[in-house]
Design a protein around this motif. Structure first.
Motif, PDB file in Angstrom:
ATOM      1  N   GLY A 278       1.561   3.619  -3.118  1.00  0.00           N
ATOM      2  CA  GLY A 278       1.179   5.003  -2.832  1.00  0.00           C
ATOM      3  C   GLY A 278       2.230   6.007  -3.268  1.00  0.00           C
ATOM      4  N   GLN A 279       3.472   5.589  -3.387  1.00  0.00           N
ATOM      5  CA  GLN A 279       4.540   6.476  -3.857  1.00  0.00           C
ATOM      6  C   GLN A 279       4.312   6.885  -5.314  1.00  0.00           C
ATOM      7  OE1 GLN A 279       7.037   7.708  -1.869  1.00  0.00           O
ATOM      8  NE2 GLN A 279       6.022   6.598  -0.200  1.00  0.00           N
TER       9      GLN A 279
ATOM     10  N   TRP B 219       0.835  -1.199   0.000  1.00  0.00           N
ATOM     11  CA  TRP B 219       0.000   0.000   0.000  1.00  0.00           C
ATOM     12  C   TRP B 219       0.874   1.256   0.000  1.00  0.00           C
ATOM     13  CZ3 TRP B 219      -3.403   1.396   4.829  1.00  0.00           C
ATOM     14  CH2 TRP B 219      -4.151   2.540   4.563  1.00  0.00           C
ATOM     15  N   VAL B 220       1.875   1.258   0.871  1.00  0.00           N
ATOM     16  CA  VAL B 220       2.766   2.426   0.945  1.00  0.00           C
ATOM     17  C   VAL B 220       3.605   2.522  -0.321  1.00  0.00           C
ATOM     18  CG1 VAL B 220       4.732   3.413   2.193  1.00  0.00           C
ATOM     19  CG2 VAL B 220       2.803   2.446   3.461  1.00  0.00           C
TER      20      VAL B 220
ATOM     21  N   SER C   2      -3.824   3.530  -3.852  1.00  0.00           N
ATOM     22  CA  SER C   2      -2.999   2.360  -3.527  1.00  0.00           C
ATOM     23  C   SER C   2      -3.766   1.402  -2.614  1.00  0.00           C
ATOM     24  CB  SER C   2      -1.675   2.773  -2.889  1.00  0.00           C
ATOM     25  OG  SER C   2      -1.887   3.416  -1.647  1.00  0.00           O
ATOM     26  N   ALA C   3      -4.575   1.916  -1.692  1.00  0.00           N
ATOM     27  CA  ALA C   3      -5.383   1.056  -0.830  1.00  0.00           C
ATOM     28  C   ALA C   3      -6.406   0.285  -1.664  1.00  0.00           C
ATOM     29  CB  ALA C   3      -6.092   1.888   0.237  1.00  0.00           C
TER      30      ALA C   3
ATOM     31  N   HIS D  18      -1.933   7.687  -1.938  1.00  0.00           N
ATOM     32  CA  HIS D  18      -2.296   6.667  -0.946  1.00  0.00           C
ATOM     33  C   HIS D  18      -3.744   6.185  -1.071  1.00  0.00           C
ATOM     34  CE1 HIS D  18       1.432   6.486   1.202  1.00  0.00           C
ATOM     35  NE2 HIS D  18       1.510   7.818   1.199  1.00  0.00           N
TER      36      HIS D  18
END
Length: 128
Positions: A70-71, A66-67, A78-79, A75
């Motif tokens: 998220g980049q 997820w992180v 990405s979740a 974010h």
């Protein structure tokens, strides 16, 4: 003078010996079953612990994904991406599990052999 072994005495000794043997075998089976059940319980508990540990591994890998995603995407998205990946995995596992459960046939050989038990061993109704 010793009494000669009659057929009745021999038969009595035989039935007594068979009875003792059966009791000993039952006791041995109970002891072995108890030990096997204990070992199975310990093994099942360890599998449960391994399952919980694996759950945490997947949880933290999902957070890392997820992180990481998220980049690139932000974010929020990405979740959603990680959730969709898990939804696809869950769907695949459900389809495979359903197919596996449909292949369960029960005990066909046992059912077949039980049908072959002679009728002499089946209880009969008394006729009046």
């Amino acid at each position: 003078m010793e009494e000669p072994n009659t057929l009745g005495t021999l038969f009595s000794d035989l039935t007594q010996n068979v009875s003792v043997l059966v009791r000993q075998e039952v006791e041995l089976a109970k002891t072995e079953l108890k030990e096997s059940a204990s070992n199975a319980g310990k093994g099942a508990g360890m599998y449960a612990g391994a399952g919980i540990a694996a759950h945490f591994v997947l949880l933290f890998l999902s957070v890392a994904a997820w992180v990481g995603i998220g980049q690139w995407t932000g974010h929020g998205w990405s979740a959603v991406i990680v959730a969709v990946i898990w939804a696809v995995i869950a769907a695949i596992l459900a389809v495979v599990a359903r197919k596996q459960l449909k292949s369960v046939k029960g005990m066909p050989k046992t059912a077949q052999t039980v049908k072959k038990i002679p009728s002499a061993f089946n209880p009969k109704e008394e006729t009046r």
